[in-house]
Enzyme design. Sequence first.
Site, PDB file in Angstrom:
ATOM      1  N   ARG A 141       0.821  -1.222   0.000  1.00 53.30           N
ATOM      2  CA  ARG A 141       0.000   0.000   0.000  1.00 53.30           C
ATOM      3  C   ARG A 141       0.852   1.268   0.000  1.00 53.30           C
ATOM      4  O   ARG A 141       0.451   2.282   0.574  1.00 53.30           O
ATOM      5  CB  ARG A 141      -0.964   0.015   1.183  1.00 53.30           C
ATOM      6  CG  ARG A 141      -2.039  -1.069   1.118  1.00 53.30           C
ATOM      7  CD  ARG A 141      -3.089  -0.738   0.074  1.00 53.30           C
ATOM      8  NE  ARG A 141      -4.123  -1.739  -0.016  1.00 53.30           N
ATOM      9  CZ  ARG A 141      -5.375  -1.570   0.420  1.00 53.30           C
ATOM     10  NH1 ARG A 141      -5.739  -0.463   0.980  1.00 53.30           N
ATOM     11  NH2 ARG A 141      -6.263  -2.524   0.262  1.00 53.30           N
ATOM     12  N   ARG A 167      -3.264   6.511   0.436  1.00 52.80           N
ATOM     13  CA  ARG A 167      -3.698   7.644   1.248  1.00 52.80           C
ATOM     14  C   ARG A 167      -2.676   8.205   2.208  1.00 52.80           C
ATOM     15  O   ARG A 167      -2.866   9.297   2.726  1.00 52.80           O
ATOM     16  CB  ARG A 167      -4.979   7.274   2.003  1.00 52.80           C
ATOM     17  CG  ARG A 167      -6.178   7.192   1.082  1.00 52.80           C
ATOM     18  CD  ARG A 167      -7.306   6.459   1.743  1.00 52.80           C
ATOM     19  NE  ARG A 167      -6.912   5.092   2.026  1.00 52.80           N
ATOM     20  CZ  ARG A 167      -7.677   4.203   2.640  1.00 52.80           C
ATOM     21  NH1 ARG A 167      -8.855   4.548   3.079  1.00 52.80           N
ATOM     22  NH2 ARG A 167      -7.247   2.978   2.817  1.00 52.80           N
ATOM     23  N   ARG A 178      -6.263  11.869  -6.264  1.00 53.13           N
ATOM     24  CA  ARG A 178      -7.540  11.194  -6.017  1.00 53.13           C
ATOM     25  C   ARG A 178      -8.686  12.191  -6.022  1.00 53.13           C
ATOM     26  O   ARG A 178      -9.764  11.911  -6.545  1.00 53.13           O
ATOM     27  CB  ARG A 178      -7.496  10.460  -4.689  1.00 53.13           C
ATOM     28  CG  ARG A 178      -8.823   9.775  -4.370  1.00 53.13           C
ATOM     29  CD  ARG A 178      -8.659   8.610  -3.511  1.00 53.13           C
ATOM     30  NE  ARG A 178      -9.830   8.039  -2.925  1.00 53.13           N
ATOM     31  CZ  ARG A 178     -11.067   8.499  -2.861  1.00 53.13           C
ATOM     32  NH1 ARG A 178     -11.372   9.658  -3.419  1.00 53.13           N
ATOM     33  NH2 ARG A 178     -12.017   7.825  -2.273  1.00 53.13           N
ATOM     34  N   ASP A 206      -6.788  -2.453  -7.792  1.00 56.61           N
ATOM     35  CA  ASP A 206      -7.382  -3.134  -6.639  1.00 56.61           C
ATOM     36  C   ASP A 206      -7.635  -4.587  -7.024  1.00 56.61           C
ATOM     37  O   ASP A 206      -7.809  -4.905  -8.203  1.00 56.61           O
ATOM     38  CB  ASP A 206      -8.695  -2.466  -6.211  1.00 56.61           C
ATOM     39  CG  ASP A 206      -9.028  -2.832  -4.765  1.00 56.61           C
ATOM     40  OD1 ASP A 206      -8.533  -2.152  -3.853  1.00 56.61           O
ATOM     41  OD2 ASP A 206      -9.749  -3.828  -4.562  1.00 56.61           O
ATOM     42  N   TYR A 254     -15.336 -11.840  -1.178  1.00 52.79           N
ATOM     43  CA  TYR A 254     -16.048 -10.603  -1.519  1.00 52.79           C
ATOM     44  C   TYR A 254     -17.240 -10.878  -2.432  1.00 52.79           C
ATOM     45  O   TYR A 254     -18.288 -10.241  -2.306  1.00 52.79           O
ATOM     46  CB  TYR A 254     -15.099  -9.600  -2.185  1.00 52.79           C
ATOM     47  CG  TYR A 254     -14.179  -8.938  -1.178  1.00 52.79           C
ATOM     48  CD1 TYR A 254     -14.654  -7.938  -0.339  1.00 52.79           C
ATOM     49  CD2 TYR A 254     -12.850  -9.327  -1.061  1.00 52.79           C
ATOM     50  CE1 TYR A 254     -13.820  -7.332   0.593  1.00 52.79           C
ATOM     51  CE2 TYR A 254     -12.010  -8.733  -0.131  1.00 52.79           C
ATOM     52  CZ  TYR A 254     -12.502  -7.737   0.693  1.00 52.79           C
ATOM     53  OH  TYR A 254     -11.677  -7.143   1.625  1.00 52.79           O
TER      54      TYR A 254
HETATM   55  O1  CP3 Z   1       0.176   0.536  -3.278  1.00 50.19           O
HETATM   56  C1  CP3 Z   1      -0.416  -0.542  -3.433  1.00 50.19           C
HETATM   57  O2  CP3 Z   1      -0.279  -1.478  -2.631  1.00 50.19           O
HETATM   58  C2  CP3 Z   1      -1.286  -0.743  -4.666  1.00 50.19           C
HETATM   59  C3  CP3 Z   1      -2.665  -0.528  -4.509  1.00 50.19           C
HETATM   60  C4  CP3 Z   1      -3.640  -1.500  -3.857  1.00 50.19           C
HETATM   61  C5  CP3 Z   1      -4.936  -1.065  -3.482  1.00 50.19           C
HETATM   62  N1  CP3 Z   1      -5.634  -2.161  -3.064  1.00 50.19           N
HETATM   63  C6  CP3 Z   1      -5.451   0.302  -3.594  1.00 50.19           C
HETATM   64  C7  CP3 Z   1      -6.581   0.715  -2.745  1.00 50.19           C
HETATM   65  C8  CP3 Z   1      -3.546  -2.866  -3.586  1.00 50.19           C
HETATM   66  C9  CP3 Z   1      -2.384  -3.798  -3.748  1.00 50.19           C
HETATM   67  C10 CP3 Z   1      -4.824  -3.268  -3.094  1.00 50.19           C
HETATM   68  C11 CP3 Z   1      -5.157  -4.666  -2.751  1.00 50.19           C
HETATM   69  C12 CP3 Z   1      -6.370  -4.957  -1.979  1.00 50.19           C
HETATM   70  N2  CP3 Z   1      -7.597  -4.385  -2.099  1.00 50.19           N
HETATM   71  C13 CP3 Z   1      -6.466  -5.982  -1.021  1.00 50.19           C
HETATM   72  C14 CP3 Z   1      -5.352  -6.936  -0.656  1.00 50.19           C
HETATM   73  C15 CP3 Z   1      -4.362  -6.332   0.229  1.00 50.19           C
HETATM   74  C16 CP3 Z   1      -4.789  -6.177   1.649  1.00 50.19           C
HETATM   75  O3  CP3 Z   1      -4.858  -5.031   2.097  1.00 50.19           O
HETATM   76  O4  CP3 Z   1      -5.054  -7.202   2.296  1.00 50.19           O
HETATM   77  C17 CP3 Z   1      -7.784  -5.986  -0.526  1.00 50.19           C
HETATM   78  C18 CP3 Z   1      -8.351  -6.903   0.530  1.00 50.19           C
HETATM   79  C19 CP3 Z   1      -8.497  -4.982  -1.231  1.00 50.19           C
HETATM   80  C20 CP3 Z   1      -9.928  -4.641  -1.125  1.00 50.19           C
HETATM   81  C21 CP3 Z   1     -10.145  -3.246  -0.695  1.00 50.19           C
HETATM   82  N3  CP3 Z   1      -9.846  -2.136  -1.457  1.00 50.19           N
HETATM   83  C22 CP3 Z   1     -10.666  -2.797   0.529  1.00 50.19           C
HETATM   84  C23 CP3 Z   1     -11.105  -3.713   1.666  1.00 50.19           C
HETATM   85  C24 CP3 Z   1     -10.687  -1.406   0.492  1.00 50.19           C
HETATM   86  C25 CP3 Z   1     -11.260  -0.486   1.533  1.00 50.19           C
HETATM   87  C26 CP3 Z   1     -10.394  -0.391   2.706  1.00 50.19           C
HETATM   88  C27 CP3 Z   1      -9.261   0.581   2.471  1.00 50.19           C
HETATM   89  O5  CP3 Z   1      -8.104   0.180   2.555  1.00 50.19           O
HETATM   90  O6  CP3 Z   1      -9.616   1.729   2.213  1.00 50.19           O
HETATM   91  C28 CP3 Z   1     -10.128  -1.011  -0.756  1.00 50.19           C
HETATM   92  C29 CP3 Z   1      -9.930   0.371  -1.222  1.00 50.19           C
HETATM   93  C30 CP3 Z   1      -8.563   0.772  -1.697  1.00 50.19           C
HETATM   94  N4  CP3 Z   1      -7.734   0.026  -2.482  1.00 50.19           N
HETATM   95  C31 CP3 Z   1      -7.928   2.008  -1.434  1.00 50.19           C
HETATM   96  C32 CP3 Z   1      -6.690   1.994  -2.086  1.00 50.19           C
HETATM   97  C33 CP3 Z   1      -5.662   3.088  -2.150  1.00 50.19           C
HETATM   98  C34 CP3 Z   1      -8.535   3.147  -0.631  1.00 50.19           C
HETATM   99  C35 CP3 Z   1      -9.573   3.847  -1.447  1.00 50.19           C
HETATM  100  C36 CP3 Z   1      -9.394   5.327  -1.511  1.00 50.19           C
HETATM  101  O7  CP3 Z   1      -8.342   5.848  -1.933  1.00 50.19           O
HETATM  102  O8  CP3 Z   1     -10.372   5.970  -1.147  1.00 50.19           O
END
Ligand code: CP3
Length: 341
Positions: free
Chosen positions: A27, A31, A40, A77, A154
Site C-alpha cells: 500500500r 492515502r 484522487r 485493486d 467478496y
Molecule cells: O500501493 C499498493 O499497494 C497498490 C494498490 C492497492 C490497493 N488495493 C489500492 C486501494 C492494492 C495492492 C490493493 C489490494 C487490496 N484491495 C487488497 C489486498 C491487500 C490487503 O490489504 O489485504 C484488498 C483486501 C483490497 C480490497 C479493498 N480495497 C478494501 C477492503 C478497500 C477499503 C479499505 C481501504 O483500505 O480503504 C479497498 C480500497 C482501496 N484500495 C484504497 C486503495 C488506495 C482506498 C480507497 C481510496 O483511496 O479511497
Amino acid sequence: MEVLKNDRLLRAAKGLEVDQVPVWVMRQAGRILPEYREVRAKAGSFIGLATNPELAAEVTLQPVDRFGVDAAIIFSDILVVPEAMGLPYLMEEQKGPVFPNVIRSLKDLDTLKDANPEEDLKYVLDAIKIVKKELSGRIPLIGFAGAPFTIYCYMVEGKGSKTFSQAKKMLYADPQLAHQLLQKITDSTISYLKAQIAAGANLVQIFDSWAGILSPQQYSEFSTPYLKQICDAILDVPVTLFAKGAFFARAEMAQLNCSAIGLDWNMDIRESRNLVGPNKTLQGNLDPCTLYGDFATVKRETIKMLEQFGKQRYIANLGHGVYPDIDPDKVQCFVDTVKAF
Ligand code: CP3
C-alpha cells in the site's frame, strides 16, 4: 530482454545474491501520501482514479520518487477481477467495497463470464505500459491479483466483514458451488496475471488477505489447490504468495511453485524459515503499527527484523499494508533503515 538498472528485488525473488536487502511497502501508493490525495480528489473517486491509466500511473510512481523503494506496484485493486467477470463493485467512502449483486446460488454463478483482460481490464494494462515507460528500467514493476479464496469472499459476502460468515457458510452448505466459483475466479485470475506480465509486470504478488479465517483443513481444500494452479500457470516471472493470517499453511505453501512467500507480523521469522526451507524468498514482516512509534523505535524494530531474516533470499516489507494515518516520514525511516543495513 529488458535490462533493469536496479534489479535487486527481482534477484532476491529469484534467489540470486543481492548487494543489499531490497525493500518496498504494501500500500505504498495511497492515502498516506498527500500527493496521492491530491490526484484522487482530481479523479473524483477511487474507481475514477483506478480506471484512468494516466492518473493510475502517476500515483504508482509517487512512492517510487518519494521513498526510493526497490519496486513499484501498479495502482489498482484486487476487486477489478470480479468486476471483469460481470460482478461490479462500488467503493463507498469510509466503508470500503460493496457489491450490489452477490453470488449465492448456481443461478448467480451462471451470470458470470470469464474475464477478458485485454478488453475488460485494458485500463490496468494501459497503466502498466505507461508506468514501464516512465520507469525506463529504473526498478521492476509488481503486478498483482487477489487469491481466488479472497476474491470468493467478496463475491459471496458482497462487502467487507469481520467474519465473512456468508462466504464461509457456502463452504459448509454447498462446497461444490464454492469450488465451481473458485475455479471460475482462478481461470480469470490466471489470464489477468498473464496479461499484466505481457504488458510489462516483472513479478506478481497474490494477496490472500482473508486466508486467516479458514481452518488448516479448509485452507488445504479451498485455497491451496487454486494457488497451485496459479503458480503452475505463471512461469515467466517470480510469484509471491501473501496469505495473511495463514501461519498454519506456511509449510504447505512452500510446496507450491512460487518464488517468494510473504509473512505477516504474527509469524515468527526463524520458525517461518524452518517451515519454508531454504529454497523460497521470504518477504515481510514488520507490524505496520510500528510506524506509529518514534523514529528511534522504527529504526530499532526494523534492524531487529533485518537481523533475523538475514540478507539473502529476503525482501523487506511490512507485514500488511501501511495504514492511511501513518506519517510518510516514518515509512521513509523504515526504507532508509533497510537501505543502510
Ligand atoms: O500501493 C499498493 O499497494 C497498490 C494498490 C492497492 C490497493 N488495493 C489500492 C486501494 C492494492 C495492492 C490493493 C489490494 C487490496 N484491495 C487488497 C489486498 C491487500 C490487503 O490489504 O489485504 C484488498 C483486501 C483490497 C480490497 C479493498 N480495497 C478494501 C477492503 C478497500 C477499503 C479499505 C481501504 O483500505 O480503504 C479497498 C480500497 C482501496 N484500495 C484504497 C486503495 C488506495 C482506498 C480507497 C481510496 O483511496 O479511497
